[in-house]
Scaffold this motif. Structure first.
Motif, PDB file in Angstrom:
ATOM      1  N   GLU A 230      86.193 -54.011 -50.291  1.00 21.50           N
ATOM      2  CA  GLU A 230      85.376 -52.818 -50.472  1.00 21.50           C
ATOM      3  C   GLU A 230      84.733 -52.444 -49.147  1.00 21.50           C
ATOM      4  N   ILE A 231      84.327 -51.181 -49.058  1.00 19.18           N
ATOM      5  CA  ILE A 231      83.550 -50.743 -47.904  1.00 19.18           C
ATOM      6  C   ILE A 231      82.071 -50.796 -48.265  1.00 19.18           C
ATOM      7  N   LEU A 232      81.321 -51.555 -47.488  1.00 22.41           N
ATOM      8  CA  LEU A 232      79.871 -51.652 -47.641  1.00 22.41           C
ATOM      9  C   LEU A 232      79.236 -50.759 -46.585  1.00 22.41           C
ATOM     10  N   VAL A 233      78.375 -49.865 -47.015  1.00 21.07           N
ATOM     11  CA  VAL A 233      77.664 -48.965 -46.107  1.00 21.07           C
ATOM     12  C   VAL A 233      76.244 -49.473 -45.932  1.00 21.07           C
ATOM     13  N   VAL A 234      75.790 -49.505 -44.690  1.00 23.71           N
ATOM     14  CA  VAL A 234      74.414 -49.899 -44.381  1.00 23.71           C
ATOM     15  C   VAL A 234      73.739 -48.704 -43.733  1.00 23.71           C
ATOM     16  N   ASP A 235      72.918 -48.008 -44.510  1.00 21.60           N
ATOM     17  CA  ASP A 235      72.153 -46.880 -43.991  1.00 21.60           C
ATOM     18  C   ASP A 235      70.891 -47.431 -43.347  1.00 21.60           C
ATOM     19  N   LEU A 365      83.988 -53.779 -43.869  1.00 23.77           N
ATOM     20  CA  LEU A 365      85.058 -54.035 -44.826  1.00 23.77           C
ATOM     21  C   LEU A 365      84.883 -55.465 -45.308  1.00 23.77           C
ATOM     22  N   VAL A 366      84.556 -55.608 -46.602  1.00 25.26           N
ATOM     23  CA  VAL A 366      84.127 -56.917 -47.095  1.00 25.26           C
ATOM     24  C   VAL A 366      84.950 -57.326 -48.317  1.00 25.26           C
ATOM     25  N   PRO A 367      85.189 -58.629 -48.485  1.00 27.61           N
ATOM     26  CA  PRO A 367      85.768 -59.107 -49.745  1.00 27.61           C
ATOM     27  C   PRO A 367      84.794 -58.830 -50.888  1.00 27.61           C
ATOM     28  N   GLY A 386      61.781 -57.074 -38.329  1.00 28.06           N
ATOM     29  CA  GLY A 386      60.702 -56.102 -38.448  1.00 28.06           C
ATOM     30  C   GLY A 386      61.172 -54.664 -38.542  1.00 28.06           C
ATOM     31  N   TYR A 387      62.453 -54.470 -38.904  1.00 27.99           N
ATOM     32  CA  TYR A 387      62.990 -53.122 -39.039  1.00 27.99           C
ATOM     33  C   TYR A 387      62.719 -52.585 -40.446  1.00 27.99           C
ATOM     34  N   ARG A 388      62.763 -51.287 -40.569  1.00 27.33           N
ATOM     35  CA  ARG A 388      62.681 -50.655 -41.881  1.00 27.33           C
ATOM     36  C   ARG A 388      63.821 -51.155 -42.758  1.00 27.33           C
ATOM     37  N   ALA A 389      63.542 -51.372 -44.028  1.00 25.11           N
ATOM     38  CA  ALA A 389      64.568 -51.899 -44.936  1.00 25.11           C
ATOM     39  C   ALA A 389      65.738 -50.922 -45.032  1.00 25.11           C
ATOM     40  N   PRO A 390      66.957 -51.413 -44.851  1.00 24.34           N
ATOM     41  CA  PRO A 390      68.124 -50.531 -44.961  1.00 24.34           C
ATOM     42  C   PRO A 390      68.479 -50.299 -46.429  1.00 24.34           C
ATOM     43  N   THR A 391      69.246 -49.252 -46.669  1.00 21.08           N
ATOM     44  CA  THR A 391      69.859 -49.050 -47.974  1.00 21.08           C
ATOM     45  C   THR A 391      71.316 -49.479 -47.866  1.00 21.08           C
ATOM     46  N   VAL A 392      71.707 -50.407 -48.714  1.00 21.90           N
ATOM     47  CA  VAL A 392      73.048 -50.977 -48.643  1.00 21.90           C
ATOM     48  C   VAL A 392      73.778 -50.656 -49.946  1.00 21.90           C
ATOM     49  N   PHE A 393      74.951 -50.071 -49.832  1.00 24.22           N
ATOM     50  CA  PHE A 393      75.688 -49.695 -51.037  1.00 24.22           C
ATOM     51  C   PHE A 393      77.175 -49.636 -50.717  1.00 24.22           C
ATOM     52  N   THR A 394      77.993 -49.677 -51.751  1.00 22.24           N
ATOM     53  CA  THR A 394      79.440 -49.580 -51.567  1.00 22.24           C
ATOM     54  C   THR A 394      79.904 -48.147 -51.774  1.00 22.24           C
ATOM     55  N   VAL A 395      80.977 -47.801 -51.103  1.00 21.66           N
ATOM     56  CA  VAL A 395      81.633 -46.518 -51.335  1.00 21.66           C
ATOM     57  C   VAL A 395      83.118 -46.767 -51.541  1.00 21.66           C
ATOM     58  N   HIS A 396      83.742 -45.835 -52.222  1.00 19.53           N
ATOM     59  CA  HIS A 396      85.176 -45.929 -52.499  1.00 19.53           C
ATOM     60  C   HIS A 396      85.828 -44.609 -52.105  1.00 19.53           C
ATOM     61  N   ALA A 397      87.042 -44.688 -51.633  1.00 19.45           N
ATOM     62  CA  ALA A 397      87.763 -43.479 -51.223  1.00 19.45           C
ATOM     63  C   ALA A 397      87.982 -42.592 -52.443  1.00 19.45           C
ATOM     64  N   ALA A 398      87.640 -41.307 -52.301  1.00 18.29           N
ATOM     65  CA  ALA A 398      87.600 -40.389 -53.441  1.00 18.29           C
ATOM     66  C   ALA A 398      88.386 -39.112 -53.137  1.00 18.29           C
ATOM     67  N   ASP A 399      88.536 -38.287 -54.166  1.00 13.39           N
ATOM     68  CA  ASP A 399      89.197 -36.989 -53.999  1.00 13.39           C
ATOM     69  C   ASP A 399      88.295 -36.020 -53.250  1.00 13.39           C
ATOM     70  N   GLY A 400      88.907 -35.029 -52.617  1.00  6.60           N
ATOM     71  CA  GLY A 400      88.188 -34.045 -51.837  1.00  6.60           C
ATOM     72  C   GLY A 400      87.557 -32.952 -52.679  1.00  6.60           C
ATOM     73  N   ALA A 401      87.207 -31.844 -52.020  1.00  5.39           N
ATOM     74  CA  ALA A 401      86.490 -30.743 -52.667  1.00  5.39           C
ATOM     75  C   ALA A 401      87.265 -30.212 -53.866  1.00  5.39           C
ATOM     76  N   ARG A 402      86.520 -29.784 -54.880  1.00  8.16           N
ATOM     77  CA  ARG A 402      87.171 -29.341 -56.115  1.00  8.16           C
ATOM     78  C   ARG A 402      86.205 -28.503 -56.946  1.00  8.16           C
ATOM     79  N   ARG A 403      86.778 -27.784 -57.900  1.00  8.54           N
ATOM     80  CA  ARG A 403      85.961 -27.130 -58.927  1.00  8.54           C
ATOM     81  C   ARG A 403      85.736 -28.127 -60.054  1.00  8.54           C
ATOM     82  N   ASP A 404      84.483 -28.320 -60.446  1.00  9.08           N
ATOM     83  CA  ASP A 404      84.157 -29.283 -61.498  1.00  9.08           C
ATOM     84  C   ASP A 404      84.042 -28.632 -62.862  1.00  9.08           C
ATOM     85  N   SER A 405      83.636 -27.397 -62.921  1.00  9.65           N
ATOM     86  CA  SER A 405      83.518 -26.713 -64.232  1.00  9.65           C
ATOM     87  C   SER A 405      83.495 -25.217 -64.032  1.00  9.65           C
TER      88      SER A 405
END
Length: 405
Positions: A230-235, A365-367, A386-405
């Motif tokens: 998976e891809i781990l994002v560290v903001d 890129l992490v197991p 002593g840094y500001r706490a990061p936001t850590v989350f996973t992302v997955h490759a997704a479809d591009g722009a689209r009409r949803d409704s």
């Protein structure tokens, strides 16, 4: 940009602001760049992927020529007439929205510009003289300032909505050029075309291999899920601004380097040219050039490695990319370096900063079975420093722009 109520229905805030009838909702994703940083505006190669964080625009038709925009992340309504579209009349975040309308009207005048001519197609039909106004309500869960291209997600969602509602015939590739034109001239950020291309062309479990000179694009299967990765994002929450400061300086350095070496862009160089570059250029400009030239090669090597050996084999290329951005292009910050080093030390396949730099996010890129351990280690390392706490989350490759409704 982030929604104020994560449990709300997308577009649910439209009725609290506008009294027109909703005619549809469109969305576009942010993007993470697997590899290929600051190569796009040098006509080079990039390998981004659309992520499963999106910006949604809910739209209502008007019977006049006004464009009105509101959002969950800012109070009030901003408006402009379609007859008064001009970059000089736009400011703030709404310039991303109004800039798309302006760029659509301006595109026929730019048909010979490289981005538009490479995209192909007849742009003469992009005529807004009979277009009616729109009410647009924006909401997003793409983090701002994290290097995940919240701006391109906003531009692309608005672009696909406007082109459909106004009946404009334009390819996705040309629409990416529209987004770039809006960001360059309406917003004032000298970015390349990568972000819009990823947001418009992305596909699930795949990256977009983009030649930023020819605009040829190819979908490359990532295979992360099959490989248990998976891809781990560290903001880092260290914010950057592309319209100012170091980004502009780096682009100018690249232009100076190309001019001094007698080429149209750094794309025209390869690693064999670096010996000559070291003799011609001052040290700083040489290092800027070396990053771009070697990064282009790393993109090509990553695409080849994904196809021949799979995603578990690309770690060294990701690591080398970060070192190049840190030392040669000098766009990293201590928080990004710490995130990368901690991920590497705790079992990541590879890690690097992503985006324009000077803050934003790192990716690793992490197991899957090491994801939580690595995330916890990064949080702990930030606390210890002593840094500001990061936001850590996973992302997955997704479809591009689209009409949803």
């Amino acid at each position: 940009m982030s929604t104020t109520d994560e449990n709300s229905t997308p577009g649910g805030g439209f009725a609290s602001v506008f009294d027109t009838e909703v005619v549809g909702r469109w969305s576009a994703p942010g993007r993470a760049n697997l590899i290929g940083e600051h190569t796009d505006y040098n006509d080079g190669f990039v390998l981004p992927f659309a992520i499963d964080r999106r910006t949604t625009v809910t739209v209502g038709r008007r019977d006049d020529r006004l464009l009105r925009v509101a959002s969950t992340f800012d109070e009030g309504i901003v408006e402009i007439s379609l007859d008064a579209l001009d970059p000089a009349a736009m400011s703030g975040w709404s310039a991303y929205v109004f800039g798309i309308a302006w760029a659509l009207s301006e595109a026929p005048n730019r048909a010979t510009a490289p981005a538009f001519s490479a995209a192909g197609g007849d742009l003469s039909g992009l005529d807004l003289s009979s277009a009616t106004g729109l009410d647009l309500f924006i909401e997003s869960d793409v983090p701002v300032g994290a290097g995940l291209s919240s701006s391109a997600a906003l531009e692309s969602s608005v672009a696909v909505a406007m082109t459909e509602l106004w009946g404009l015939d334009i390819s996705r590739q040309a629409l990416a050029a529209v987004g770039q034109l809006a960001e360059n001239e309406a917003v004032g950020a000298p970015t390349g075309i990568m972000d819009q291309s990823a947001s418009l062309l992305g596909r699930a479990d795949s990256a977009v291999f983009l030649d930023c000179r020819s605009l040829d694009s190819e979908v490359v299967e990532l295979g992360f899920e099959t490989a248990g990765l998976e891809i781990l994002v560290v903001d880092t929450h260290v914010e950057h601004a592309h319209a100012t400061g170091g980004y502009v300086d780096r682009r100018r350095s690249c232009e100076r380097g190309a001019a001094a070496l007698g080429v149209g862009s750094l794309r025209d160089l390869d690693v064999d040219d670096l010996e000559r570059a070291a003799e011609v250029l001052d040290d700083e400009t040489f290092r800027r050039v070396r990053h771009v030239v070697t990064e282009n090669q790393r993109v090509l090597d990553t695409v080849r490695t994904l196809r021949t050996d799979g995603p578990a084999a690309i770690g060294a290329l990701l690591d080398a990319s970060h070192v190049s951005m840190r030392d040669d292009f000098e766009i990293s910050v201590p928080e990004l370096d710490l995130a990368v080093e901690t991920a590497q030390a705790h079992g990541a396949v590879g890690a690097r900063m992503t985006g324009g730099g000077f803050g934003g996010a790192a990716i690793a890129l992490v197991p899957v079975d090491r994801r939580d351990v690595i995330a916890d280690a990064i949080r702990a390392s930030f606390a210890d420093a002593g840094y500001r706490a990061p936001t850590v989350f996973t992302v997955h490759a997704a479809d591009g722009a689209r009409r949803d409704s």
